[in-house]
Design a protein around this motif. Structure first.
Motif, PDB file in Angstrom:
ATOM      1  N   LEU A 131      41.131  37.330  40.786  1.00 56.88           N
ATOM      2  CA  LEU A 131      40.344  37.606  41.992  1.00 56.88           C
ATOM      3  C   LEU A 131      39.348  36.493  42.309  1.00 56.88           C
ATOM      4  O   LEU A 131      39.173  36.107  43.461  1.00 56.88           O
ATOM      5  N   CYS A 160      35.720  38.361  47.321  1.00 52.32           N
ATOM      6  CA  CYS A 160      34.493  38.122  46.561  1.00 52.32           C
ATOM      7  C   CYS A 160      33.945  39.459  46.039  1.00 52.32           C
ATOM      8  O   CYS A 160      33.551  39.570  44.875  1.00 52.32           O
ATOM      9  N   ARG A 172      35.452  43.855  39.786  1.00 50.85           N
ATOM     10  CA  ARG A 172      36.217  43.669  38.542  1.00 50.85           C
ATOM     11  C   ARG A 172      35.275  43.287  37.401  1.00 50.85           C
ATOM     12  O   ARG A 172      35.350  43.860  36.304  1.00 50.85           O
ATOM     13  N   VAL A 173      34.347  42.359  37.690  1.00 53.72           N
ATOM     14  CA  VAL A 173      33.398  41.926  36.669  1.00 53.72           C
ATOM     15  C   VAL A 173      32.510  43.106  36.249  1.00 53.72           C
ATOM     16  O   VAL A 173      32.252  43.313  35.068  1.00 53.72           O
ATOM     17  N   TYR A 216      29.588  41.152  32.920  1.00 52.99           N
ATOM     18  CA  TYR A 216      28.286  40.580  33.276  1.00 52.99           C
ATOM     19  C   TYR A 216      27.322  40.601  32.092  1.00 52.99           C
ATOM     20  O   TYR A 216      26.248  40.050  32.138  1.00 52.99           O
ATOM     21  N   MET A 244      25.900  36.308  42.345  1.00 50.58           N
ATOM     22  CA  MET A 244      25.176  37.006  43.407  1.00 50.58           C
ATOM     23  C   MET A 244      24.785  36.023  44.508  1.00 50.58           C
ATOM     24  O   MET A 244      24.899  36.322  45.703  1.00 50.58           O
ATOM     25  N   LEU A 282      27.754  35.331  46.556  1.00 46.15           N
ATOM     26  CA  LEU A 282      28.066  36.426  47.480  1.00 46.15           C
ATOM     27  C   LEU A 282      27.182  36.340  48.732  1.00 46.15           C
ATOM     28  O   LEU A 282      27.670  36.455  49.862  1.00 46.15           O
ATOM     29  N   THR A 285      28.336  33.588  50.901  1.00 42.01           N
ATOM     30  CA  THR A 285      29.584  33.964  51.582  1.00 42.01           C
ATOM     31  C   THR A 285      29.278  34.857  52.794  1.00 42.01           C
ATOM     32  O   THR A 285      29.841  34.683  53.875  1.00 42.01           O
ATOM     33  N   LEU A 335      31.476  27.773  37.557  1.00 38.99           N
ATOM     34  CA  LEU A 335      32.701  27.386  36.858  1.00 38.99           C
ATOM     35  C   LEU A 335      32.398  26.670  35.546  1.00 38.99           C
ATOM     36  O   LEU A 335      33.122  26.817  34.557  1.00 38.99           O
TER      37      LEU A 335
END
Ligand code: HEM
Length: 231
Positions: free
Chosen positions: A47, A108, A114-115, A121, A133, A136, A139, A214
């Motif tokens: 994802l 996102c 999922r996390v 987390y 966060m 997000l 975005t 990343l």
């Protein structure tokens, strides 16, 4: 095609890699960068990658749209019509950009869920979560600022209402609203401001945070939801 011409790109590629290898150990660097620990039973780890792919697609289509888009109230809407009807594959670039914006937000949020559901987390991944966060919000910021750019009735009134909501914040609300609008009303200045934020500030911020996101993932590997002890 002869044997020697077929081998040409490969020889040229190897020679270039050798040249860099001698100087900066490039192959070693690439191998180390690609080495990320991914748990075997990972089924939902794509994802974040899909979100990343959508961002790359937004960057490419956004750059192409910017070659024809004109950011003034007089010409913005007509430039969109021109992109849709006159520019080769302009309709495709605009549609991919508009759909991609929605999909990027959806994926996102799915990635975040999922996390959250897998508890990825938790320690030691708190920083990855907090940086996420930030990603997000950026975005969502892309969506908010991009919505005004076509400068049609829907864009104008959505931004009028959206920025008005900020004025509900106690004490500083009206100052925030006027700052967002670059004045008391949604005007040509708002359009310039939103475009600057949409094309420069948000992309630069997203790339910066993404590198941190990343890099930490690379250092820690992905969490294994089935693991019994902290890893
Ligand atoms: C532009 C938005 C984002 C992009 C491009 C992105 C990208 C990625 C990628 C490629 C991964 C590794 C693969 C995966 O787990 O899916 C990842 C992992 C992670 N992301 Fe994101 N992410 C974004 C937003 C977020 C958000 C909103 C959060 C949460 C608030 C978040 C938190 C995390 C965490 C905690 C991990 C590590 C998960 C683990 O170790 O299992 N990310 N992200």
């Amino acid at each position: 095609m002869t044997q020697s011409t077929r081998a040409f790109p490969r020889r040229w590629f190897d020679a270039t890699m050798d040249w860099f290898d001698e100087r900066i150990a490039l192959r070693q660097l690439i191998a180390a960068s690609l080495h990320v620990v991914i748990p075997r039973r990972a089924h939902t780890y794509y994802l974040g990658g899909i979100t990343l792919f959508l961002f790359a697609s937004q960057a490419v289509t956004g750059i192409l749209l910017s070659l024809y888009y004109q950011p003034t109230p007089e010409s913005a809407y007509n430039s969109i019509l021109y992109i849709m009807n006159q520019v080769n594959f302009g309709w495709l670039m605009r549609s991919v950009h508009a759909w991609g914006a929605n999909l990027m937000i959806i994926f996102c949020v799915l990635h975040l869920l999922r996390v959250a559901v897998q508890g990825a987390y938790k320690k030691p991944r708190e920083i990855t979560w907090m940086v996420g966060m930030g990603l997000l919000f950026i975005t969502l910021g892309f969506g908010f600022t991009g919505y005004l750019l076509p400068w049609d009735q829907r864009a104008f009134w959505a931004t009028t209402v959206g920025t008005e909501i900020a004025s509900a914040v106690p004490l500083v609300g009206e100052a925030i609203r006027d700052f967002l609008r670059a004045g008391a009303d949604v005007s040509a200045l708002t359009l310039s401001r939103f475009l600057g934020v949409h094309m420069l500030i948000l992309p630069a911020s997203l790339v910066g945070l993404l590198l941190v996101h990343l890099l930490i993932i690379h250092q820690q590997g992905l969490a294994d939801p089935h693991a019994t002890e902290e890893q």
